[in-house]
Design a protein around this motif. Structure first.
Motif, PDB file in Angstrom:
ATOM      1  N   THR A 126      29.956  51.890  45.317  1.00 48.54           N
ATOM      2  CA  THR A 126      28.630  51.935  44.565  1.00 48.54           C
ATOM      3  C   THR A 126      28.146  51.248  44.280  1.00 48.54           C
ATOM      4  O   THR A 126      26.817  51.573  44.256  1.00 48.54           O
ATOM      5  CB  THR A 126      29.099  52.669  43.167  1.00 48.54           C
ATOM      6  N   HIS A 127      28.274  49.732  44.891  1.00 44.08           N
ATOM      7  CA  HIS A 127      28.081  49.095  44.456  1.00 44.08           C
ATOM      8  C   HIS A 127      25.571  48.967  45.106  1.00 44.08           C
ATOM      9  O   HIS A 127      24.710  48.943  44.419  1.00 44.08           O
ATOM     10  CB  HIS A 127      27.607  47.568  45.389  1.00 44.08           C
ATOM     11  N   LEU A 168      35.845  48.966  42.757  1.00 41.72           N
ATOM     12  CA  LEU A 168      36.554  47.732  42.938  1.00 41.72           C
ATOM     13  C   LEU A 168      37.185  48.819  44.481  1.00 41.72           C
ATOM     14  O   LEU A 168      36.548  49.453  45.024  1.00 41.72           O
ATOM     15  CB  LEU A 168      38.274  48.805  42.452  1.00 41.72           C
ATOM     16  N   PRO A 169      37.201  47.650  45.145  1.00 41.91           N
ATOM     17  CA  PRO A 169      37.301  47.157  46.493  1.00 41.91           C
ATOM     18  C   PRO A 169      37.996  48.871  46.718  1.00 41.91           C
ATOM     19  O   PRO A 169      37.857  48.395  48.264  1.00 41.91           O
ATOM     20  CB  PRO A 169      38.967  46.210  46.912  1.00 41.91           C
ATOM     21  N   PRO A 197      41.326  39.028  33.013  1.00 44.24           N
ATOM     22  CA  PRO A 197      41.849  38.129  33.159  1.00 44.24           C
ATOM     23  C   PRO A 197      41.875  38.524  34.750  1.00 44.24           C
ATOM     24  O   PRO A 197      42.296  37.544  36.264  1.00 44.24           O
ATOM     25  CB  PRO A 197      43.425  37.910  33.619  1.00 44.24           C
ATOM     26  N   TYR A 198      40.913  40.327  35.450  1.00 40.86           N
ATOM     27  CA  TYR A 198      41.099  40.505  36.680  1.00 40.86           C
ATOM     28  C   TYR A 198      40.026  40.291  37.674  1.00 40.86           C
ATOM     29  O   TYR A 198      39.949  40.154  38.888  1.00 40.86           O
ATOM     30  CB  TYR A 198      41.317  42.174  37.000  1.00 40.86           C
ATOM     31  N   GLY A 199      38.355  39.598  36.776  1.00 39.29           N
ATOM     32  CA  GLY A 199      37.483  39.252  37.825  1.00 39.29           C
ATOM     33  C   GLY A 199      36.621  40.833  37.581  1.00 39.29           C
ATOM     34  O   GLY A 199      35.561  40.422  38.954  1.00 39.29           O
ATOM     35  N   PRO A 215      35.092  57.965  39.854  1.00 39.13           N
ATOM     36  CA  PRO A 215      36.021  57.298  40.829  1.00 39.13           C
ATOM     37  C   PRO A 215      37.546  58.354  40.528  1.00 39.13           C
ATOM     38  O   PRO A 215      37.722  59.031  39.773  1.00 39.13           O
ATOM     39  CB  PRO A 215      36.162  56.384  41.200  1.00 39.13           C
ATOM     40  N   GLY A 216      38.141  58.284  41.349  1.00 39.39           N
ATOM     41  CA  GLY A 216      40.154  58.982  41.464  1.00 39.39           C
ATOM     42  C   GLY A 216      40.664  59.046  42.387  1.00 39.39           C
ATOM     43  O   GLY A 216      40.357  57.881  43.479  1.00 39.39           O
TER      44      GLY A 216
END
Length: 182
Positions: A57-58, A51-52, A98-100, A123-124
């Motif tokens: 990790t992308h 997430l942002p 609904p969050y994309g 993650p954490g």
């Protein structure tokens, strides 16, 4: 501080950094992850599509694929459960409702098939030096990781997410190791 106060504290700390600074730290952290001996030796890596506000990790996901690793991603399916799916490239992701949030579209894998030579990169919100992890509060990872007790659990976090102590409960799964940068 209790867990909710710690989450609020970490969110406040993140606001002191630009996305570019977080991205630069992410590259250094992921470089350490990719060169980690356990990651190098593992056949299968369970990671997360960040997430942002998480360690990014992308590009590491694609690097793991190019290293010949089988890469798995979690997918949240309810308020309490997540399933595991193979990541085969960016085209195997689509935005969820609904969050994309980008999630895998590949078929669900059996957890039993995920137990051989696996390392989990987790993650954490925060970690402590004993490997305790503070999640977002829903318990997804604790429930899932308790089902694969032999997996090596590698937490990743920004330096400001590394705390002296995190309150823990018996249901909290402890990481084997946490990677951050100085």
């Amino acid at each position: 501080m209790n867990k909710n106060e710690l989450r609020k504290y970490i969110r406040e700390q993140k606001r002191h950094f630009t996305q570019q600074q977080l991205g630069e730290m992410s590259l250094r952290i992921m470089s350490s992850v990719l060169s980690h001996p356990r990651v190098q030796e593992a056949d299968t890596i369970l990671m997360y599509h960040s997430l942002p506000d998480e360690v990014d990790t992308h590009s590491a996901l694609d690097q793991l694929l190019s290293m010949g690793k089988k890469v798995l991603l979690p997918k949240v399916i309810s308020d309490t459960e997540m399933t595991i799916h193979e990541y085969t490239g960016r085209d195997s992701l689509q935005p969820s409702e609904p969050y994309g949030i980008l999630e895998p579209t590949t078929p669900e894998l059996s957890i039993i098939n995920c137990q051989l030579s696996i390392i989990t990169i987790v993650p954490g919100m925060a970690f402590d030096r004993q490997g305790h992890r503070l999640g977002r509060g829903k318990g997804y990872y604790d429930r899932f990781l308790s089902c694969i007790p032999n997996a090596y659990k590698l937490g990743v976090c920004f330096p400001f997410q590394m705390l002296e102590i995190i309150p823990s409960e018996t249901t909290d799964v402890v990481m084997d190791e946490v990677i951050t940068i100085a």
